[in-house]
Scaffold this active site. Sequence first.
Site, PDB file in Angstrom:
ATOM      1  N   LYS B  78      50.757 -23.740 -10.784  1.00 45.89           N
ATOM      2  CA  LYS B  78      51.138 -24.836  -9.896  1.00 45.89           C
ATOM      3  C   LYS B  78      52.662 -24.891  -9.764  1.00 45.89           C
ATOM      4  O   LYS B  78      53.373 -24.712 -10.759  1.00 45.89           O
ATOM      5  CB  LYS B  78      50.604 -26.153 -10.465  1.00 45.89           C
ATOM      6  CG  LYS B  78      50.821 -27.363  -9.559  1.00 45.89           C
ATOM      7  CD  LYS B  78      50.256 -28.641 -10.189  1.00 45.89           C
ATOM      8  CE  LYS B  78      50.356 -29.834  -9.252  1.00 45.89           C
ATOM      9  NZ  LYS B  78      49.817 -31.077  -9.857  1.00 45.89           N
ATOM     10  N   SER B 158      46.620 -33.734  -6.762  1.00 49.04           N
ATOM     11  CA  SER B 158      47.717 -32.978  -6.198  1.00 49.04           C
ATOM     12  C   SER B 158      47.647 -31.462  -6.422  1.00 49.04           C
ATOM     13  O   SER B 158      48.320 -30.718  -5.714  1.00 49.04           O
ATOM     14  CB  SER B 158      49.030 -33.487  -6.782  1.00 49.04           C
ATOM     15  OG  SER B 158      49.131 -33.194  -8.154  1.00 49.04           O
ATOM     16  N   SER B 182      44.867 -35.492 -10.854  1.00 43.40           N
ATOM     17  CA  SER B 182      45.340 -34.360 -10.046  1.00 43.40           C
ATOM     18  C   SER B 182      44.808 -32.991 -10.450  1.00 43.40           C
ATOM     19  O   SER B 182      45.027 -32.010  -9.744  1.00 43.40           O
ATOM     20  CB  SER B 182      46.862 -34.302 -10.059  1.00 43.40           C
ATOM     21  OG  SER B 182      47.392 -35.247  -9.157  1.00 43.40           O
TER      22      SER B 182
END
Lengths: 95, 492
Positions: B78, B158, B182
């Site tokens: 990420k 997210s 997330s």
Amino acid sequence: MAVDKDTVAKIAKLARIRVSEEQQAALAGELSNILGWVEQLNELDTEGVAPMTSVVAMTPTLREDKVTDGRCPDKILANAPEPAHGFFTVPKVVE
Amino acid sequence: MDELTGLDLSAARDLLAKGEVSSKELTEAHVAAVAAVRPLNAFITETPDKAIEMAEASDARRAKGEAGVMEGLPIAIKDLYCTEGVLTTAGSHILDGFHPPYESTVTAKLWQAGAVMLGKTNMDEFAMGSSNMTSYYGAVENPWRRAGDNRPLVPGGSSGGSGAAVAARAALGATGTDTGGSIRQPASFCGIVGMKPTYGRCSRWGLVAFASSLDQAGPMTRSVRDAAIMLTAMAGHDPRDSTSVDRPVPDYEAALAGDVRGLKVGIPKEYRLDGMPAEIEALWQQGVDWLKAAGAEVHDISLPHTRYALPTYYIVAPAEASSNLARYDGVRYGLRVPGEDLTDMYEATRGEGFGAEVKRRVLIGTYVLSAGYYDAYYNKARRVRTLILKDFTDAFETVDVVLTPTAPSAAFAIGEKMDDPIAMYLNDVFTVPASMAGLPGISVPAGLSEDGLPLGLQLIGRAFDEETVFRVAGALESAAGFDSEPPFIAGR
């Protein structure tokens, strides 16, 4: 708590974020809705309840007071938008 | 490509160990897969050369008899994790061109364990969002589609890029971060496994900070076993993060060996929301039946402050974010927009560099922390947070693990829910309570919605009892036998 345009302008100033007049009006509505929604917490009696400081109980540890890092100014400045002579620079603040 | 990228991480590991495939071959297949999934916009930065170099180094280590738990396995990271010399954006314009001069602890541990980096995945800006729609680098498409409907869907957020990349078989696994859901919500939307460990289990050093009392790193994979393997490599104490916990890291994969007979599973009545879709309710009941059939005892429990978790979160997280994001000042890294004087430069930089959702949250945070409101909002929320934790502590005196749905719906279409922030926030209604209490939670794909989209079930465990969470998740996974695949898969 309803937030008006002037309050948005004030907190935007505190947060150092430029917000246009037009955005201020939209944000006033959005922030009022969000704050109105979080105010449901007032239904709860929290008298005598301690505010949480740490979600997991842990004992902070001490370390030796010793320099363990540093001496790499080039690395530190490598991402600065406008470095000069080994320093970060900002617009002039003293006349 | 399909043959190698269709493997689970654990299956790939076993083939590498037997010498049937090299890390270089496996990585080349995944580099091609990353390129093949470009239409999803799951990656902000691809690092194919670095991947091949790391794979060759891994093969050389293996030849010398040195192999870590993630040896030779290509994964995605990420874009919230600082990676030395590799662009790190947190999905924000304000971090334009930021190449960290250091590596985050969690990624450093993954590389030490032998893993190979494929690239950096797209995400909601500063991890603020539940749809990946707030990224400066554009929306991510979910590889899933509703049956008979070709509209692109969100992957959740997210960690949306990580979710989409793993679901589309572009990576064997990916790191995510979870502040209020997330990791778990995008895992549910993408039909994969997502594990948020206990707060303190993984170091936060080198993660771009959102809300420091909540942020936690975790794995996103296509099986529970894969998540257990990956977390074993990611977890551990770090003297550079004073909130990381100095406890030994168990072998989480070994924890999967046991069964769930006699384990007590709690079903919290407060999660039964008004207007909850019948298919979510039915799946939850199915989960109860599966665990009963596997020998677990099911108990009704009460977590009375559940409905206050989300509003509490939307005070605490923005408050912390407003402090953490103060560092983006146009001086030390990233974007700088010129101004007439210092304050003008700050305001111009932050006005242009932050997107709408980030501004909204920083302003809320600034407001609730400002003089005169601090007690009414911020301290009130911290008190309620104490009550939320107490709910769980009480419940865990009678049960070992809690079972809930992961999200109140399946993936929605790109562009939906964008005009009402609170409707978007409600995506995290089932994941936020465990975040507020710092507890480990996992989402396991358990079935399909009526229109053919994946739905996850969530398990929440005691602090630092990831082993039980993994064990029950394994039982749920076996019973569900979820083997549906998204219509968009790399190489097909």
